[in-house]
Design a protein around this motif. Structure first.
Motif, mmCIF file in Angstrom:
data_model
loop_
_atom_site.group_PDB
_atom_site.id
_atom_site.type_symbol
_atom_site.label_atom_id
_atom_site.label_comp_id
_atom_site.label_asym_id
_atom_site.label_seq_id
_atom_site.Cartn_x
_atom_site.Cartn_y
_atom_site.Cartn_z
ATOM 1 N N ILE A 55 24.638 45.627 13.293
ATOM 2 C CA ILE A 55 24.936 44.663 12.483
ATOM 3 C C ILE A 55 26.310 45.148 12.011
ATOM 4 N N ALA A 56 26.308 46.465 11.283
ATOM 5 C CA ALA A 56 27.648 46.906 10.859
ATOM 6 C C ALA A 56 28.808 46.593 11.864
ATOM 7 N N LYS A 57 28.670 46.948 12.812
ATOM 8 C CA LYS A 57 29.507 46.650 14.101
ATOM 9 C C LYS A 57 30.051 45.354 13.957
ATOM 10 N N VAL A 58 29.206 44.410 14.077
ATOM 11 C CA VAL A 58 29.578 42.965 14.117
ATOM 12 C C VAL A 58 30.333 42.446 12.964
ATOM 13 N N CYS A 59 29.862 43.005 11.654
ATOM 14 C CA CYS A 59 30.500 42.751 10.315
ATOM 15 C C CYS A 59 31.894 43.138 10.437
ATOM 16 N N HIS A 60 32.236 44.600 11.116
ATOM 17 C CA HIS A 60 33.306 44.885 11.132
ATOM 18 C C HIS A 60 34.490 44.196 12.063
ATOM 19 N N GLU A 61 33.912 43.666 12.760
ATOM 20 C CA GLU A 61 34.774 43.104 13.949
ATOM 21 C C GLU A 61 35.422 41.549 13.132
ATOM 22 N N TYR A 62 34.560 41.319 12.181
ATOM 23 C CA TYR A 62 35.009 39.992 11.454
ATOM 24 C C TYR A 62 35.897 40.722 9.835
ATOM 25 N N ASP A 63 35.694 41.953 9.866
ATOM 26 C CA ASP A 63 36.523 42.509 8.983
ATOM 27 C C ASP A 63 35.759 42.162 7.574
ATOM 28 N N ILE A 64 34.449 42.214 7.736
ATOM 29 C CA ILE A 64 33.823 42.022 6.513
ATOM 30 C C ILE A 64 32.778 43.295 6.149
ATOM 31 N N PRO A 65 33.142 43.863 4.913
ATOM 32 C CA PRO A 65 32.253 45.032 4.712
ATOM 33 C C PRO A 65 30.669 44.644 4.584
ATOM 34 N N PHE A 66 30.083 46.028 4.897
ATOM 35 C CA PHE A 66 28.655 45.842 5.312
ATOM 36 C C PHE A 66 28.020 46.658 4.017
ATOM 37 N N LEU A 67 26.932 46.148 3.385
ATOM 38 C CA LEU A 67 26.340 47.067 2.352
ATOM 39 C C LEU A 67 24.706 47.308 3.072
ATOM 40 N N LEU A 68 24.548 48.563 2.960
ATOM 41 C CA LEU A 68 23.140 48.778 3.352
ATOM 42 C C LEU A 68 22.111 48.855 2.268
ATOM 43 N N ASN A 69 21.217 48.051 2.395
ATOM 44 C CA ASN A 69 20.132 48.347 1.325
ATOM 45 C C ASN A 69 18.945 49.285 1.644
#
Lengths: 391, 391
Positions: free
Chosen positions: B174-188
């Motif tokens: 999921i983090a990888k996908v987010c970073h492909e869009y240059d969107i930060p990822f918060l892990l709860n």
């Protein structure tokens, strides 16, 4: 590193005059409660529908919240994560980007940060020569803001008693001024709620913020946020957004509080201490007698000054010993630490280590015996170092 | 009312399988620490310049914060007032009015409230048929948002393990996908940090939020907020506003945190439990063996279902007993409470009272002896009421 967690015996083995700690010393009931309610979600054992902290009946948090509101004469009270969390809750609900909040030039930094974090701006109201915020100064700053910014401040937030001098400010008259301009008034009661009697309705406060760990004999972090009827709707409003896929909504939760706030140790401490806190505020006059007894004796030491208003109206007190103990410090190999050392040898702790210039102390909750001993100790140290002491 | 504060003996006299409580049960070290560090400002005894919680060396909070960051493989860690306070801190720093954050359709309400309180909007990513958030679903929702709103989401915030099923989600992908869009990822990480091994760098998390009272054997309210290097500058930035009269500024304080956060009981509990927490995450495999032992036996009872993914990858588990215990409840004068009663008689507490349909339990930290006993108890109750049990 953690094997070396030092046991803390400050209250057991010493007389502690730390300016920020006196009102947060736990009652015996709070200590007992902590032992059994330490676990993270221990207050949630009997959390049933509608699933919100302030509805829990066992332990009776629901009634406690009601009693708190009555205790300070406000419409609603909520438990927050410390006074600063209360400030932020109000600021976040009230402010749009760039809105101005007027604070005192003696305000605590956490209030300023709560405003800045909520995208607001803070401007200072100056004190008079006695370090008091006067109603006139508030009116002038409101006028100045109106003129310079073309808009009124969104809020005025002033301490009941400030943390620097422990001075009591004319908050009732300040509230009146604010209301003449139709500006809400937030009373920062971090040094008063739980210490001295306070009635928000009589003062005319729209919001009162109190601190559990500063003045209500509770562990950190816990505070209270009280509102009058008008603002309870804003502060305690429900969330509006619904899940775009699930359709879920969280109607009972209060969005500004993020739902439940303090589910364990600090709240159980606050609750367990409350019966004693309700009683202790009735003895405020005696606390004032005690600090005034202390200052009278402290001033017998030549060169000592009290920078707080006199006679004292609060136990938190700022003193100036530049012309007494600091002179000794200048020629002592331990410098300012000589005073810390001498006090500690005599069982007194809590003044900032090495201070011999301008420093603070707080006598709240000390017994008469401790107050007399404390007064004697300073005189004894002065005499030891040849400072003149009046008879 | 307060004279009736009920003593809490849930951990001493029962086996507690409360879904939210297992990871917050205090260690012995934490309980000991609470007794001496209960007082409000007890951690501030040795707070010297630059006057910030995470610089305090006695007790050694400074090193502790560093160790925490290493423990979860992140650049910086700060102590916050519970996981939801961590969510809010990130949202408040990151979001402008109307910005969208993508959350899971299984997300905790407090995350949604933190977004709404910060003037953002939350949109849900649907789970697949196995109640898992897939990387594809994240990508689709990002695309949908782009199309419908004309802008990308500002953040994606997904649970490592969700609170409803206790399922483990593919957060690295999921983090990888987010970073492909240059969107930060918060892990709860409310259900994982302090429970199972976790490395933020390997996952690719920009932020990790953990809960002290949920999973780190600490009193409430305390949590951690970790950031990578890129976002630490934003989250930990200094205040900018200066006093217009005094000229004062609060350079060392971190504006989003409002300065110091948790000065007492919950932090000392977190700190005192940490050595044990570091060890316990290494035994996660055994915790998984234990819950899978339990589910295997639980499924021997005819009609019982496990709604969480199988085999279990987390101890928090959602079960369905509509075709077993609920059938008994329908004809029992105590209705669903018959199961609660039968469990309590056998020393088991923590399932929501009266539940016989769909409910949750958590076996984290139970011993093998307790797990075996717990498994036997359900079978014993089933047999008592004539429900068929496989051999």
């Amino acid at each position: 590193m953690l094997k070396n967690l030092p046991p803390r015996v400050r209250e057991e083995e010493y007389i502690n005059i730390d300016p920020i700690q006196r009102g947060g010393v736990l009652t015996l009931e709070a200590r007992k409660a902590l032992i059994v309610y330490g676990d993270g979600y221990s207050l949630c054992d009997y959390c049933f529908s509608p699933f919100r902290l302030d509805y829990i009946k066992k332990p009776n948090i629901a009634d406690f919240i009601q009693e708190l509101a009555e205790f300070i004469g406000m419409e609603t009270v909520r438990i927050v994560r410390g006074a600063r969390d209360g400030f932020r809750t109000v600021m976040n609900a009230l402010l749009n980007k760039g809105d101005i909040v007027l604070v005192s030039s003696l305000s605590h930094y956490s209030l300023c940060l709560a405003i800045e974090a909520s995208k607001g701006r803070w401007k200072e109201i100056p004190t008079d020569e006695k370090n008091i915020i006067t109603p006139d100064a508030v009116a002038e700053k409101i006028e100045e803001t109106k003129e310079k910014e073309g808009t009124l401040p969104k809020l005025v937030a002033i301490h009941h008693v400030d943390y620097q001098f422990g001075n009591l400010h004319p908050v009732r008259e300040i509230a009146k001024v604010c209301h003449e301009y139709d500006i809400p008034f937030l009373l920062n009661g971090a040094y008063t709620v739980g210490i001295m009697p306070i009635n928000g309705k009589e003062i005319g406060a729209d919001f009162i913020v109190g601190s559990g760990h500063k003045s209500m004999a509770a562990p950190s972090p816990v505070g209270i946020l009280a509102t009058n009827e008008e603002f309870s709707k804003l502060i305690l409003r429900s969330p509006k957004i619904e899940g775009d896929i699930t359709g879920r909504k969280f109607g009972i939760k209060e969005v500004e509080l993020l739902g439940c706030t303090v589910m364990g140790a600090p709240l159980i401490g606050l609750l367990a201490s409350f019966p004693e806190v309700k009683e202790r505020v009735k003895k405020w006059d005696e606390e004032i007698d005690k600090i005034n007894y202390f200052t009278k004796n402290f001033l017998k030491i030549e060169g000592n000054k009290i920078l707080s208003e006199m006679p004292r109206k609060h136990t938190l007190t700022r003193v100036d010993t530049r012309k007494s103990f600091d002179k000794i410090a200048n020629n002592h190999k331990r410098k300012g630490y000589f005073l810390t050392d001498e006090l500690k040898k005599r069982g007194i702790v809590g003044i900032f280590p090495g201070s011999t210039k301008i420093w603070k102390l707080n006598t709240y909750g000390l017994t008469w015996k401790q107050i007399k001993y404390l007064s004697d100790v300073f005189i004894e140290i002065a005499e030891k170092y040849g400072i003149f002491v009046e008879n």
